[in-house]
Design a protein around this motif. Structure first.
Motif, PDB file in Angstrom:
ATOM      1  N   LEU A 177       0.858  -1.179   0.000  1.00 49.79           N
ATOM      2  CA  LEU A 177       0.000   0.000   0.000  1.00 49.79           C
ATOM      3  C   LEU A 177       0.897   1.233   0.000  1.00 49.79           C
ATOM      4  N   ASP A 178       1.189   1.725  -1.193  1.00 50.90           N
ATOM      5  CA  ASP A 178       2.021   2.910  -1.339  1.00 50.90           C
ATOM      6  C   ASP A 178       1.754   3.537  -2.700  1.00 50.90           C
ATOM      7  N   GLY A 179       2.563   4.501  -3.080  1.00 54.65           N
ATOM      8  CA  GLY A 179       2.292   5.239  -4.301  1.00 54.65           C
ATOM      9  C   GLY A 179       2.382   4.444  -5.584  1.00 54.65           C
ATOM     10  N   CYS A 180       3.108   3.311  -5.575  1.00 48.07           N
ATOM     11  CA  CYS A 180       3.203   2.537  -6.810  1.00 48.07           C
ATOM     12  C   CYS A 180       2.625   1.138  -6.680  1.00 48.07           C
ATOM     13  N   CYS A 181       2.012   0.834  -5.540  1.00 48.53           N
ATOM     14  CA  CYS A 181       1.353  -0.462  -5.363  1.00 48.53           C
ATOM     15  C   CYS A 181       0.189  -0.300  -4.390  1.00 48.53           C
ATOM     16  N   ILE A 182      -0.998  -0.589  -4.868  1.00 47.69           N
ATOM     17  CA  ILE A 182      -2.185  -0.482  -4.000  1.00 47.69           C
ATOM     18  C   ILE A 182      -2.909  -1.822  -3.919  1.00 47.69           C
ATOM     19  N   ASP A 183      -2.145  -2.918  -3.954  1.00 51.38           N
ATOM     20  CA  ASP A 183      -2.746  -4.254  -3.892  1.00 51.38           C
ATOM     21  C   ASP A 183      -3.607  -4.438  -2.646  1.00 51.38           C
ATOM     22  N   ALA A 184      -3.171  -3.847  -1.521  1.00 56.15           N
ATOM     23  CA  ALA A 184      -3.903  -4.033  -0.265  1.00 56.15           C
ATOM     24  C   ALA A 184      -5.243  -3.309  -0.254  1.00 56.15           C
ATOM     25  N   LEU A 185      -5.415  -2.354  -1.155  1.00 58.97           N
ATOM     26  CA  LEU A 185      -6.595  -1.498  -1.112  1.00 58.97           C
ATOM     27  C   LEU A 185      -7.883  -2.270  -1.353  1.00 58.97           C
ATOM     28  N   ASP A 186      -7.808  -3.316  -2.168  1.00 57.50           N
ATOM     29  CA  ASP A 186      -9.000  -4.112  -2.462  1.00 57.50           C
ATOM     30  C   ASP A 186      -8.962  -5.484  -1.805  1.00 57.50           C
ATOM     31  N   THR A 187      -7.979  -5.702  -0.930  1.00 60.73           N
ATOM     32  CA  THR A 187      -7.838  -7.038  -0.324  1.00 60.73           C
ATOM     33  C   THR A 187      -7.700  -6.932   1.193  1.00 60.73           C
ATOM     34  N   THR A 188      -6.456  -6.893   1.675  1.00 61.10           N
ATOM     35  CA  THR A 188      -6.233  -7.006   3.111  1.00 61.10           C
ATOM     36  C   THR A 188      -6.703  -5.799   3.913  1.00 61.10           C
ATOM     37  N   LEU A 189      -6.606  -4.595   3.369  1.00 62.05           N
ATOM     38  CA  LEU A 189      -7.021  -3.420   4.135  1.00 62.05           C
ATOM     39  C   LEU A 189      -8.518  -3.452   4.463  1.00 62.05           C
ATOM     40  N   PRO A 190      -9.416  -3.540   3.479  1.00 64.39           N
ATOM     41  CA  PRO A 190     -10.833  -3.618   3.842  1.00 64.39           C
ATOM     42  C   PRO A 190     -11.185  -4.887   4.609  1.00 64.39           C
ATOM     43  N   ASP A 191     -10.475  -5.979   4.336  1.00 66.11           N
ATOM     44  CA  ASP A 191     -10.730  -7.222   5.061  1.00 66.11           C
ATOM     45  C   ASP A 191     -10.419  -7.049   6.543  1.00 66.11           C
ATOM     46  N   CYS A 192      -9.296  -6.403   6.837  1.00 69.59           N
ATOM     47  CA  CYS A 192      -8.942  -6.148   8.235  1.00 69.59           C
ATOM     48  C   CYS A 192      -9.980  -5.259   8.908  1.00 69.59           C
ATOM     49  N   ILE A 193     -10.387  -4.221   8.227  1.00 65.44           N
ATOM     50  CA  ILE A 193     -11.376  -3.313   8.809  1.00 65.44           C
ATOM     51  C   ILE A 193     -12.680  -4.049   9.104  1.00 65.44           C
ATOM     52  N   ASN A 194     -13.101  -4.903   8.198  1.00 59.81           N
ATOM     53  CA  ASN A 194     -14.335  -5.679   8.406  1.00 59.81           C
ATOM     54  C   ASN A 194     -14.219  -6.633   9.591  1.00 59.81           C
ATOM     55  N   TYR A 291      -4.323  13.612  -6.940  1.00 53.62           N
ATOM     56  CA  TYR A 291      -4.677  12.248  -6.513  1.00 53.62           C
ATOM     57  C   TYR A 291      -5.264  11.452  -7.663  1.00 53.62           C
ATOM     58  N   ASP A 292      -6.153  12.056  -8.414  1.00 49.13           N
ATOM     59  CA  ASP A 292      -6.774  11.354  -9.547  1.00 49.13           C
ATOM     60  C   ASP A 292      -5.736  10.946 -10.582  1.00 49.13           C
ATOM     61  N   ARG A 293      -4.765  11.803 -10.834  1.00 49.95           N
ATOM     62  CA  ARG A 293      -3.716  11.455 -11.797  1.00 49.95           C
ATOM     63  C   ARG A 293      -2.882  10.276 -11.282  1.00 49.95           C
ATOM     64  N   VAL A 294      -2.587  10.256  -9.993  1.00 49.33           N
ATOM     65  CA  VAL A 294      -1.836   9.145  -9.442  1.00 49.33           C
ATOM     66  C   VAL A 294      -2.617   7.843  -9.577  1.00 49.33           C
ATOM     67  N   VAL A 295      -3.880   7.865  -9.214  1.00 54.14           N
ATOM     68  CA  VAL A 295      -4.707   6.662  -9.292  1.00 54.14           C
ATOM     69  C   VAL A 295      -4.807   6.163 -10.731  1.00 54.14           C
ATOM     70  N   ASN A 296      -4.906   7.054 -11.675  1.00 53.31           N
ATOM     71  CA  ASN A 296      -5.046   6.667 -13.069  1.00 53.31           C
ATOM     72  C   ASN A 296      -3.805   5.988 -13.635  1.00 53.31           C
ATOM     73  N   CYS A 297      -2.655   6.210 -12.995  1.00 53.64           N
ATOM     74  CA  CYS A 297      -1.442   5.560 -13.510  1.00 53.64           C
ATOM     75  C   CYS A 297      -1.113   4.267 -12.762  1.00 53.64           C
ATOM     76  N   LEU A 298      -1.928   3.911 -11.771  1.00 56.51           N
ATOM     77  CA  LEU A 298      -1.684   2.690 -11.020  1.00 56.51           C
ATOM     78  C   LEU A 298      -2.449   1.502 -11.609  1.00 56.51           C
TER      79      LEU A 298
END
Length: 298
Positions: A177-194, A291-298
């Protein structure tokens, strides 16, 4: 900044990591490292993360705590990976006796009666036959009061069943979970919160790819960095340049835009790097356009 969010609130979302201060990324000046820890506490940081595997980090944190006159910070450390000065060559002992010896050594060196958060370090390095015993030992540490909370410290594919069972209070991952990898955003991060598990994102600058090692890593890619991450880092650098931001500033402020509650572990190696991090994070989240530009390049 977000509405109603001031610098103090932002700082409480960040934890001082000590791998660089302990010598994992190169030679250190011990006095400089101690002063950096004190500088972080004076600036409003309320938590420090360390480990036996971070070179001299535990010793230096202990020395800083002896000098610190303010409120005691939250201390997290780890068991399972032993003292070394290398980021990629670990020495491990996940036996019950080895973990107990490591913990008691940490308590003595740090000069504290208990650990606020104790992590099982590099869980995916644990031999399958030792996993159950290691988890049971962690649970025992918590039950005995040596650790107020326990967590998994490192990426953990084979330990998902323990997370699902609610064994651990905290999950710390790195480079997910950082500027060039957001793998956790749709997996472990929301899973942990739940599941009611706290999530800590370590290495927000992707082991230096988005920081002081950008030039070195993009010119000569290390084996552990995938080619697509190099391309993303270069694209982020272009975005940062367009808005007259440093790449570390872009990366650190990007994480503040993510709409989940989690902690970010910073990893400075000296006071200058810490001061740069501090200056950037207190500026708050990126503007939406950036932020939108960063997300669009990930």
């Amino acid at each position: 900044m977000k509405d109603g969010e001031d610098a103090e609130v932002i700082l409480q979302k960040h934890i001082l990591g000590t791998a660089g201060l302990g010598g994992v990324w190169g030679n250190i000046d011990q006095k400089e490292s101690i002063n950096t820890i004190l500088r972080a506490l004076e600036s409003g940081f309320v938590a420090i993360d360390t480990a036996p595997a971070y070179g001299e980090a535990e010793f230096l944190v202990g020395k800083a705590l002896q000098q610190w006159k303010g409120a005691a910070p939250q201390i997290s450390t780890k068991v399972g990976r032993l003292k070394s000065y290398s980021s990629d060559k670990g020495i491990y002992d996940y036996s019950a006796g080895g973990m107990r010896e490591s913990l008691h050594s940490s308590l003595e060196v740090l000069g504290v009666p208990h650990i606020d958060v104790l992590f099982l370090h590099e869980p995916d390095a644990i031999p399958v036959a030792q996993a159950e015993q290691a988890v049971e030992q962690m649970i025992e540490f918590r039950a005995q009061g040596f650790a107020r909370k326990i967590g998994l410290g490192g990426n953990h594919p084979s330990f998902k069943k323990y997370i699902d069972a609610g064994v651990f209070d905290i999950l710390m991952e790195y480079n997910r979970l950082d500027g060039c990898c957001i793998d956790a955003l749709d997996t472990t991060l929301p899973d942990c919160i739940n599941k009611g598990i706290n999530y800590w994102a370590a290495s927000p600058l992707h082991m230096g790819l988005l920081g002081s090692r950008f030039e070195a890593f993009t010119q000569s890619r290390p084996d552990w960095i995938a080619e697509d991450l190099i391309k993303k880092a270069i694209a982020l650098k272009d975005i940062a340049d367009d808005y007259q931001l440093s790449l570390p500033s872009l990366a650190l402020r990007f994480l503040q835009c993510i709409p989940y509650e989690f902690k970010i572990i910073l990893g400075p190696s000296n006071q200058q790097e810490f001061n740069n991090c501090l200056e950037n994070i207190v500026r708050g989240p990126l503007e939406k356009e950036i932020y939108d530009r960063v997300v669009n390049c990930l």
